[in-house]
Design an enzyme around this catalytic site. Structure first.
Site, PDB file in Angstrom:
ATOM      1  N   GLY A   1       0.714  -1.253  -0.036  1.00  0.00           N
ATOM      2  CA  GLY A   1      -0.089   0.009   0.106  1.00  0.00           C
ATOM      3  C   GLY A   1       0.856   1.365  -0.034  1.00  0.00           C
ATOM      4  CB  SER A   2      -0.017   4.496   1.590  1.00  0.00           C
ATOM      5  OG  SER A   2      -1.171   4.496   1.050  1.00  0.00           O
ATOM      6  CB  ALA A   3       4.766   1.369   3.007  1.00  0.00           C
TER       7      ALA A   3
ATOM      8  CE  LYS B   1      -0.639   6.531  -1.372  1.00  0.00           C
ATOM      9  NZ  LYS B   1      -1.665   6.929  -0.634  1.00  0.00           N
TER      10      LYS B   1
END
Length: 580
Positions: A287-289, A291
């Site tokens: 996921g957002s890790a 980004k």
């Protein structure tokens, strides 16, 4: 008639002369003493050689030795993690049996319930000259069996592998099979040096620190129980050298008893969760890790040249039949700091789209996301790499969907983001000062400096606030990703990850914690997101171990983020302005 025989004249010894025998006697005595001395010397030399190099004898053939002698394994500070000690084996000579086999079998089954009475009866009735009944027996058991009074019983001392820390660092250490050979972890990796008589005299030092390992296991284990998670993974990595300071996979096992519970032939069976090393063997969409990695690629490639550049996040982004949405929509244009602080999927997807598939793949390959994690262990899983990089694949991979890697992949990538831009392979072996591998440059020093600012800002102002450890200047990024199922992404299960580093003004360590399928609780305010579940775990681990690792808390130092703070607010009316 008598015969007279003439007698020879008597020999007369001259005064002052010595008999020839007496003359050579001292020489013979000296020679005898020299021979005795040589014999004693040979015996002493033989004893010294045996003490240094010879394998200890047992009552059975050397070819049947249970556990080969192995060298010790310690943590980086010399604390023992694996040692070889003496243990007992119990056997019997069936042909010499004196007592009734039926009666004796029942007594043995009561003392050693690893087998039933019928098994012992068959062993006692065997035609074999010798049968092992129990290996790695405790002294108390040997005493109890000996008290049965059967003279056909035989006992021998044999080497036994002991893990003094029990289940601590089980997946990193590994285990031995019943014959004493390494089957997992470092025990398997170092099979040769640990059993080589010339090498095993000195203990092997791993990179682990038992103090940090204990803290991570304690905090992550408590969170796993609290949130009833299916599994968990945690790692502390030296950002400068790649040394693994702590490696935690839950559920785990006690390496002291692993031969008794491992009956499966395929030790990598995913169903045997306790044996699976989630840090290196389990792939997750994180996921957002992801980004910050996408943002670093954009900054380094020149796609993003100004932190003030804004992207449209007013509405979900439609790509064909797919819609990309934000979990916490701001419904306005967002600049670069805001994109990470508010964790915008929409803006990250737009940036990934501008980067394009080729540059996205290039960055991921630089980080090692296309190969098994770089570490000595054999238990490593290949990442799930997209078979086809369509436009939507490129966009979603930018925020951690559509590509799955291990937590170790992520930790190594974050080390490169904050350490000046150098990616290094992870290692479980202690590295001497100044001997760190050269590594490879993946981003520029200036881009790494910018990422330190942005990651610190996420903890100060964004979703990583619960990951802050006062005085340790933590920076990081949360990641909450729905778990991919056969029928699509689950709305009820997710993987929650927090990847962090400290101290951000001069990064030393990367800390990653992950929970697989946590359940909402009152403690988390009904949330299962990383901000509520694992960010606090990282905070507590850093608070407990930071000073042990030589990072002293200092409230007067920090990363200078003053130039970015004004970008987090806009005057009324500016939210709808066109992007720069």
């Amino acid at each position: 008639m008598s015969v007279l025989v003439a007698r020879p004249p008597a020999t007369r010894r001259l005064t002052g002369t010595r008999h020839p025998i007496a003359a050579v006697a001292p020489v013979r005595l000296v020679m005898l003493l020299l021979l005795i001395a040589a014999g004693v010397m040979l015996v002493l030399l033989r004893l010294a050689w045996l003490a240094a190099f010879a394998e200890p004898a047992t009552t059975r053939d050397a070819a049947e030795a249970l556990v080969p002698l192995r060298g010790d394994v310690t943590d980086r500070n010399g604390t023992p993690l694996a040692r070889t000690i003496d243990a007992w084996s119990i056997g019997i000579h069936p042909r010499k049996l004196v007592n009734d086999p039926h009666e004796l079998a029942g007594k043995l089954a009561a003392l050693m319930p690893t087998h039933d009475e019928s098994w012992y009866y068959r062993a006692l009735s065997s035609d074999a000259s010798f049968v092992f009944l129990q290996r790695r027996a405790m002294p108390e058991l040997v005493k109890a069996v000996n008290a049965l009074g059967e003279p056909a019983m035989a006992y021998s001392r044999e080497p036994e592998r002991l893990y003094p820390q029990s289940s601590m660092a089980a997946h990193a250490l590994g285990a031995l099979d019943i014959d004493g050979h390494g089957i997992r972890g470092i025990e398997r990796v170092l099979e040769k040096p640990l059993t080589d008589p010339l090498l095993r005299a000195q203990p092997v030092a791993m990179s682990l620190d038992v103090r940090v390992q204990a803290a991570m296991e304690s905090e992550l284990g408590a969170a796993m129980i609290s949130f009833q998670a299916r599994g968990a993974a945690g790692i502390v990595l030296d950002a400068r050298t790649g040394e693994v300071i702590a490696m935690v996979s839950l559920p785990n096992y006690d390496a002291n008893s692993v031969p008794k519970v491992l009956d499966a032939k395929n030790l990598d069976d995913p169903g045997m969760m306790q044996l699976r090393n989630n840090v290196t063997q389990s792939d997750y969409e994180l996921g957002s890790a992801f980004k910050p990695i996408t943002m670093a690629a954009a900054i380094d490639s020149g796609v993003v040249t100004s932190m003030a550049r804004r992207f449209d996040a007013r509405a979900p982004l439609q790509i064909g039949r797919f819609h990309i949405r934000d979990d916490h929509p701001q419904k306005r244009y967002l600049d670069i700091p805001e994109t990470l602080v508010h964790s915008s999927n929409i803006v990250t997807a737009r940036i990934a789209d501008e980067l394009g598939a080729e540059r996205m793949q290039a960055m991921f390959r630089k980080m090692g996301f296309d190969t098994r994690p770089d570490i000595e262990l054999h238990e490593r899983e290949r990442p799930i790499w997209p078979a086809h990089w369509a436009r939507v694949t490129t966009m979603t991979s930018g925020y951690g969907h559509g590509i799955a890697v291990t937590p170790l992949h992520l930790a190594s990538a974050y080390a490169a983001l904050v350490n000046g831009g150098i990616w290094r392979p992870a290692t479980l072996m202690r590295i001497a000062p100044g001997q760190a591998p050269e590594g490879r440059r993946v981003i520029s020093e200036s881009t790494s400096a910018r990422m330190r600012q942005l990651l610190r800002l996420v903890v100060l102002q964004g979703t990583g606030r619960k990951g802050e450890a006062p005085g340790y200047r933590v920076g990081g990024k949360t990641g909450t990703a729905e778990i991919a199922m056969k029928t699509g992404y689950s709305k009820k299960r997710n993987v929650s990850t927090f990847a962090a580093a400290f101290p951000m003004d001069a990064p030393r360590y990367v800390v990653v914690a992950m929970l697989d399928s946590p359940h909402a609780t009152a403690q988390s305010g009904g949330q299962t997101t990383a901000a509520w579940t694992v960010a606090p775990v990282v905070s507590r681990v850093i608070m407990r171990t930071g000073s042990l690792l030589g990072v002293m808390p200092d409230m007067n130092r920090d990363v200078d983020v003053s130039e970015l703070l004004p970008l987090l607010w806009h005057a009324p009316g500016e939210d709808q302005a066109a992007p720069e």
